[in-house]
Write a protein that holds these residues in place. Sequence first.
Motif, mmCIF file in Angstrom:
data_model
loop_
_atom_site.group_PDB
_atom_site.id
_atom_site.type_symbol
_atom_site.label_atom_id
_atom_site.label_comp_id
_atom_site.label_asym_id
_atom_site.label_seq_id
_atom_site.Cartn_x
_atom_site.Cartn_y
_atom_site.Cartn_z
ATOM 1 N N THR A 117 -27.855 -35.834 -9.406
ATOM 2 C CA THR A 117 -26.794 -36.826 -9.425
ATOM 3 C C THR A 117 -26.901 -37.715 -8.195
ATOM 4 O OG1 THR A 117 -25.361 -35.280 -10.606
ATOM 5 C CG2 THR A 117 -24.291 -37.171 -9.565
ATOM 6 N N THR B 6 -22.492 -32.408 -10.839
ATOM 7 C CA THR B 6 -23.020 -33.107 -12.001
ATOM 8 C C THR B 6 -22.432 -34.517 -12.051
ATOM 9 O OG1 THR B 6 -21.239 -32.449 -13.501
ATOM 10 C CG2 THR B 6 -23.138 -30.942 -13.325
ATOM 11 N N GLU B 7 -23.071 -35.363 -12.832
ATOM 12 C CA GLU B 7 -22.590 -36.731 -13.022
ATOM 13 C C GLU B 7 -21.150 -36.715 -13.545
ATOM 14 O OE1 GLU B 7 -24.213 -40.759 -15.265
ATOM 15 O OE2 GLU B 7 -25.042 -38.819 -15.819
ATOM 16 N N GLU B 8 -20.883 -35.819 -14.492
ATOM 17 C CA GLU B 8 -19.549 -35.708 -15.091
ATOM 18 C C GLU B 8 -18.515 -35.240 -14.067
ATOM 19 O OE1 GLU B 8 -22.338 -34.352 -16.452
ATOM 20 O OE2 GLU B 8 -22.602 -35.827 -18.050
ATOM 21 N N GLU B 9 -18.879 -34.251 -13.240
ATOM 22 C CA GLU B 9 -17.956 -33.759 -12.209
ATOM 23 C C GLU B 9 -17.605 -34.863 -11.215
ATOM 24 O OE1 GLU B 9 -19.249 -29.072 -11.690
ATOM 25 O OE2 GLU B 9 -20.309 -30.600 -10.551
ATOM 26 N N ALA C 67 -17.784 -38.105 -11.628
ATOM 27 C CA ALA C 67 -16.983 -39.141 -12.291
ATOM 28 C C ALA C 67 -15.541 -38.677 -12.470
ATOM 29 C CB ALA C 67 -17.598 -39.503 -13.638
ATOM 30 N N GLU C 68 -15.356 -37.411 -12.831
ATOM 31 C CA GLU C 68 -13.997 -36.888 -13.009
ATOM 32 C C GLU C 68 -13.246 -36.832 -11.681
ATOM 33 O OE1 GLU C 68 -10.464 -35.777 -14.187
ATOM 34 O OE2 GLU C 68 -12.033 -36.456 -15.549
ATOM 35 N N SER D 250 -12.289 -40.401 -10.931
ATOM 36 C CA SER D 250 -11.233 -40.820 -11.854
ATOM 37 C C SER D 250 -9.889 -40.188 -11.483
ATOM 38 C CB SER D 250 -11.627 -40.439 -13.280
ATOM 39 O OG SER D 250 -10.714 -40.952 -14.206
#
Length: 72
Positions: free
Chosen positions: A28, A43-46, A48-49, A52
């Motif tokens: 990432t 991770t990319e998702e973590e 981003a979350e 956000s």
Amino acid sequence: MIKLTRLNGEEFMLNALMIEQIQAFPDTTITLINGKKIVVKNTEEEAAELASSFYRSIGLQHSMVKAGGNYE
């Protein structure tokens, strides 16, 4: 500020307002608005979350989505 982890395991705080882009290469990589790149274990998702969630906590989430950003 969001807490992330560098590849060497060191945790650090990042001003989420400085994030321009988050990508996986496969590691990432976070690109900041000043062009600096930071590689993290998250991770990319973590990442981003976390960003956000930070935006929501300071009342920016709705404004950014309304302005055309894709931060959900």
